[in-house]
Design a protein around this motif. Structure first.
Motif, PDB file in Angstrom:
ATOM      1  N   SER A   1     -25.192 -39.686 -31.717  1.00 59.62           N
ATOM      2  CA  SER A   1     -24.133 -40.581 -32.172  1.00 59.62           C
ATOM      3  C   SER A   1     -24.318 -40.988 -33.631  1.00 59.62           C
ATOM      4  O   SER A   1     -23.509 -41.736 -34.174  1.00 59.62           O
ATOM      5  CB  SER A   1     -24.094 -41.828 -31.284  1.00 59.62           C
ATOM      6  OG  SER A   1     -25.387 -42.410 -31.242  1.00 59.62           O
TER       7      SER A   1
ATOM      8  N   LEU B   1     -25.408 -37.666 -38.915  1.00 64.81           N
ATOM      9  CA  LEU B   1     -25.659 -36.217 -38.891  1.00 64.81           C
ATOM     10  C   LEU B   1     -25.480 -35.682 -37.473  1.00 64.81           C
ATOM     11  O   LEU B   1     -24.875 -34.640 -37.255  1.00 64.81           O
ATOM     12  CB  LEU B   1     -27.076 -35.908 -39.407  1.00 64.81           C
ATOM     13  CG  LEU B   1     -27.402 -36.400 -40.824  1.00 64.81           C
ATOM     14  CD1 LEU B   1     -28.800 -35.963 -41.242  1.00 64.81           C
ATOM     15  CD2 LEU B   1     -26.378 -35.891 -41.838  1.00 64.81           C
TER      16      LEU B   1
ATOM     17  N   LYS C   1     -42.537 -37.657 -40.435  1.00 65.33           N
ATOM     18  CA  LYS C   1     -41.745 -36.423 -40.573  1.00 65.33           C
ATOM     19  C   LYS C   1     -42.667 -35.231 -40.855  1.00 65.33           C
ATOM     20  O   LYS C   1     -42.369 -34.113 -40.438  1.00 65.33           O
ATOM     21  CB  LYS C   1     -40.687 -36.575 -41.667  1.00 65.33           C
ATOM     22  CG  LYS C   1     -39.520 -37.458 -41.242  1.00 65.33           C
ATOM     23  CD  LYS C   1     -38.762 -36.892 -40.031  1.00 65.33           C
ATOM     24  CE  LYS C   1     -37.436 -37.602 -39.810  1.00 65.33           C
ATOM     25  NZ  LYS C   1     -36.758 -37.176 -38.572  1.00 65.33           N
TER      26      LYS C   1
ATOM     27  N   PRO D   1     -33.267 -31.851 -43.849  1.00 63.03           N
ATOM     28  CA  PRO D   1     -32.157 -32.206 -44.744  1.00 63.03           C
ATOM     29  C   PRO D   1     -32.677 -32.860 -46.021  1.00 63.03           C
ATOM     30  O   PRO D   1     -33.688 -33.560 -46.001  1.00 63.03           O
ATOM     31  CB  PRO D   1     -31.346 -33.218 -43.917  1.00 63.03           C
ATOM     32  CG  PRO D   1     -31.856 -33.114 -42.514  1.00 63.03           C
ATOM     33  CD  PRO D   1     -33.279 -32.659 -42.629  1.00 63.03           C
TER      34      PRO D   1
ATOM     35  N   PHE E   1     -30.831 -35.162 -49.089  1.00 63.29           N
ATOM     36  CA  PHE E   1     -30.341 -36.540 -49.056  1.00 63.29           C
ATOM     37  C   PHE E   1     -28.867 -36.583 -48.672  1.00 63.29           C
ATOM     38  O   PHE E   1     -28.011 -36.025 -49.353  1.00 63.29           O
ATOM     39  CB  PHE E   1     -30.619 -37.225 -50.389  1.00 63.29           C
ATOM     40  CG  PHE E   1     -32.092 -37.373 -50.579  1.00 63.29           C
ATOM     41  CD1 PHE E   1     -32.764 -38.486 -50.115  1.00 63.29           C
ATOM     42  CD2 PHE E   1     -32.830 -36.344 -51.134  1.00 63.29           C
ATOM     43  CE1 PHE E   1     -34.143 -38.601 -50.228  1.00 63.29           C
ATOM     44  CE2 PHE E   1     -34.209 -36.445 -51.250  1.00 63.29           C
ATOM     45  CZ  PHE E   1     -34.863 -37.567 -50.793  1.00 63.29           C
TER      46      PHE E   1
ATOM     47  N   ASN F   1     -30.058 -44.949 -44.443  1.00 64.80           N
ATOM     48  CA  ASN F   1     -30.551 -45.038 -45.819  1.00 64.80           C
ATOM     49  C   ASN F   1     -29.539 -45.668 -46.775  1.00 64.80           C
ATOM     50  O   ASN F   1     -29.814 -45.795 -47.963  1.00 64.80           O
ATOM     51  CB  ASN F   1     -30.965 -43.642 -46.329  1.00 64.80           C
ATOM     52  CG  ASN F   1     -29.807 -42.650 -46.305  1.00 64.80           C
ATOM     53  OD1 ASN F   1     -28.642 -43.038 -46.258  1.00 64.80           O
ATOM     54  ND2 ASN F   1     -30.126 -41.372 -46.351  1.00 64.80           N
TER      55      ASN F   1
HETATM   56  N1  NAP Z   1     -29.539 -39.083 -43.662  1.00 64.30           N
HETATM   57  C1  NAP Z   1     -30.400 -38.388 -44.378  1.00 64.30           C
HETATM   58  O1  NAP Z   1     -30.311 -38.272 -45.601  1.00 64.30           O
HETATM   59  C2  NAP Z   1     -31.541 -37.704 -43.664  1.00 64.30           C
HETATM   60  C3  NAP Z   1     -32.385 -36.920 -44.408  1.00 64.30           C
HETATM   61  C4  NAP Z   1     -33.436 -36.278 -43.782  1.00 64.30           C
HETATM   62  C5  NAP Z   1     -33.619 -36.427 -42.430  1.00 64.30           C
HETATM   63  N2  NAP Z   1     -32.805 -37.221 -41.707  1.00 64.30           N
HETATM   64  C6  NAP Z   1     -33.043 -37.304 -40.272  1.00 64.30           C
HETATM   65  O2  NAP Z   1     -31.888 -36.846 -39.601  1.00 64.30           O
HETATM   66  C7  NAP Z   1     -31.802 -37.470 -38.326  1.00 64.30           C
HETATM   67  C8  NAP Z   1     -30.434 -38.125 -38.173  1.00 64.30           C
HETATM   68  O3  NAP Z   1     -30.323 -39.105 -39.186  1.00 64.30           O
HETATM   69  P1  NAP Z   1     -28.968 -39.876 -39.527  1.00 64.30           P
HETATM   70  O4  NAP Z   1     -29.032 -40.100 -40.970  1.00 64.30           O
HETATM   71  O5  NAP Z   1     -27.797 -39.198 -38.905  1.00 64.30           O
HETATM   72  O6  NAP Z   1     -29.275 -41.256 -38.836  1.00 64.30           O
HETATM   73  P2  NAP Z   1     -28.331 -42.355 -38.219  1.00 64.30           P
HETATM   74  O7  NAP Z   1     -26.921 -42.191 -38.645  1.00 64.30           O
HETATM   75  O8  NAP Z   1     -29.033 -43.639 -38.463  1.00 64.30           O
HETATM   76  O9  NAP Z   1     -28.401 -42.017 -36.658  1.00 64.30           O
HETATM   77  C9  NAP Z   1     -29.584 -42.128 -35.921  1.00 64.30           C
HETATM   78  C10 NAP Z   1     -29.286 -41.732 -34.495  1.00 64.30           C
HETATM   79  O10 NAP Z   1     -30.495 -41.827 -33.708  1.00 64.30           O
HETATM   80  C11 NAP Z   1     -30.269 -42.703 -32.612  1.00 64.30           C
HETATM   81  N3  NAP Z   1     -31.495 -43.385 -32.285  1.00 64.30           N
HETATM   82  C12 NAP Z   1     -32.234 -44.208 -33.065  1.00 64.30           C
HETATM   83  N4  NAP Z   1     -33.301 -44.651 -32.380  1.00 64.30           N
HETATM   84  C13 NAP Z   1     -33.223 -44.100 -31.150  1.00 64.30           C
HETATM   85  C14 NAP Z   1     -34.014 -44.186 -29.979  1.00 64.30           C
HETATM   86  N5  NAP Z   1     -35.126 -44.914 -29.954  1.00 64.30           N
HETATM   87  N6  NAP Z   1     -33.626 -43.500 -28.897  1.00 64.30           N
HETATM   88  C15 NAP Z   1     -32.496 -42.753 -28.896  1.00 64.30           C
HETATM   89  N7  NAP Z   1     -31.718 -42.615 -29.978  1.00 64.30           N
HETATM   90  C16 NAP Z   1     -32.077 -43.298 -31.074  1.00 64.30           C
HETATM   91  C17 NAP Z   1     -29.185 -43.640 -33.084  1.00 64.30           C
HETATM   92  O11 NAP Z   1     -28.560 -44.297 -31.996  1.00 64.30           O
HETATM   93  P3  NAP Z   1     -27.919 -45.775 -32.261  1.00 64.30           P
HETATM   94  O12 NAP Z   1     -26.880 -45.567 -33.321  1.00 64.30           O
HETATM   95  O13 NAP Z   1     -27.361 -46.147 -30.955  1.00 64.30           O
HETATM   96  O14 NAP Z   1     -29.053 -46.634 -32.741  1.00 64.30           O
HETATM   97  C18 NAP Z   1     -28.276 -42.642 -33.809  1.00 64.30           C
HETATM   98  O15 NAP Z   1     -27.557 -41.891 -32.851  1.00 64.30           O
HETATM   99  C19 NAP Z   1     -32.978 -38.452 -38.268  1.00 64.30           C
HETATM  100  O16 NAP Z   1     -34.058 -37.824 -37.625  1.00 64.30           O
HETATM  101  C20 NAP Z   1     -33.305 -38.683 -39.725  1.00 64.30           C
HETATM  102  O17 NAP Z   1     -34.635 -39.098 -39.875  1.00 64.30           O
HETATM  103  C21 NAP Z   1     -31.752 -37.869 -42.296  1.00 64.30           C
END
Ligand code: NAP
Length: 282
Positions: free
Chosen positions: A20, A23, A182, A208, A210, A216
């Motif tokens: 949800s 990404l 990570k 990924p 940024f 973030n």
């Molecule tokens: N955004 C970036 O620039 C970036 C870069 C590199 C890597 N990443 C990685 O990509 C992945 C997705 O990131 P995003 O940016 O899309 O993050 P996001 O929008 O904050 O979404 C995080 C997701 O993980 C879920 N989540 C968090 N804690 C959880 C738990 N304990 N159990 C089950 N689900 C949980 C959240 O659910 P709720 O919404 O219900 O809390 C949400 O669905 C992450 O692993 C992040 O570290 C992101």
């Protein structure tokens, strides 16, 4: 969604943790559009249900399940529900992850006198915050791999995609816990790929660069929507000079989940970063 290309995932059961998120939801929509039955796992029931409704409304097949990736029994419950609804898991995307403010220093460098100032220094990092970040990113990747990987070894086929980060190659300032966690995800990707290589299960990761998302946003944008100093540094360090769009991860995701396209690709961490990890800054 405007897919870069289509792979045939008809009938495949795909579990997406963090489905949800910003990404994760792009992943779920793309996978559903390729014919997969998508099980969206996230923390918040309302968010996973909302996305499932959107996907089903667009002609796809999805269910939403609230489960904590740090809690094996909640994942086992989710697995039971998914099996009843869709069957056993073919593909797992370990997308849940993130940082915590209590594992983050206020400043990039420690300077003499900081201990006397009202700033969170390295020495103030909170054990619970650090633990949370490791549990969420590392354990939260390992536990779903145990729970859903079991389905895959039983049918001698399947694939797991982990989500790593630029931090795994070299740590970013301020976020030692997230960087370390990570790095552990990338290392675990290689470990599990080797361990599962005789069992018909491939394991790879996407790192990924940024992408502006909920986790973030406050680090990268000021209230007025302008770039923070940190965001400006990131853009300066990214040869393509911009943030990525969630959509731009989809081609790599579809390639990695499709056995015909990447059947001999195993244990790799693919950067999708506009050149960030290739650039030394000079
Ligand atoms: N955004 C970036 O620039 C970036 C870069 C590199 C890597 N990443 C990685 O990509 C992945 C997705 O990131 P995003 O940016 O899309 O993050 P996001 O929008 O904050 O979404 C995080 C997701 O993980 C879920 N989540 C968090 N804690 C959880 C738990 N304990 N159990 C089950 N689900 C949980 C959240 O659910 P709720 O919404 O219900 O809390 C949400 O669905 C992450 O692993 C992040 O570290 C992101």
């Amino acid at each position: 969604m405007n897919l870069p290309f289509r792979v045939n995932l008809e009938g495949k059961v795909i579990v997406v943790t963090g489905g949800s998120g910003v990404l994760g939801s792009a992943f779920c929509e793309a996978l559903a559009e390729c014919g997969a039955k998508v099980a969206i796992i996230g923390r918040t029931e309302q968010k996973v249900q909302q996305l499932a409704t959107v996907i089903n409304g667009n002609g796809g097949t999805a269910i939403g399940l609230a489960a904590n990736v740090m809690d094996k029994s909640e994942l086992e419950n989710a697995r039971e529900k998914i099996q009843l609804e869709f069957g056993t898991c073919d593909i797992l995307i370990n997308g849940a992850g993130g940082n915590h403010p209590k594992g983050t220093t206020d400043l990039e460098y420690f300077n003499q006198g900081d201990l006397q100032k009202d700033v969170r220094t390295f020495f103030d990092l909170d054990e619970e915050g650090i633990n949370y970040v490791f549990q969420l990113n590392f354990l939260g990747t390992l536990l779903p791999s145990q729970v859903f990987g079991r389905d895959m070894v039983e049918k001698k086929s399947g694939t797991i995609i982990n989500i790593s980060s630029m931090n795994a190659f070299s740590p970013l300032t301020k976020i030692p816990a997230y960087s370390g966690a990570k790095a552990a995800v990338s290392n675990f990707t290689q470990w599990l790929a080797v361990h599962m290589s005789k069992a018909g299960v491939r394991v790879n990761a996407i790192a990924p660069g940024f992408f502006l998302t909920d986790q973030n946003r406050s680090l990268l944008l000021k209230k007025e929507g302008l770039l923070t100093e940190r965001a400006e540094k990131i853009i300066a360090q990214t040869p393509m000079a911009r943030f990525g769009e969630g959509q731009e991860l989809i081609g790599t995701l579809l390639w990695l989940v499709d056995d015909r396209a990447s059947g001999f690709v195993n244990g790799v961490v693919v950067p999708v970063d506009g050149g960030f990890s290739a650039y030394s800054g000079v």
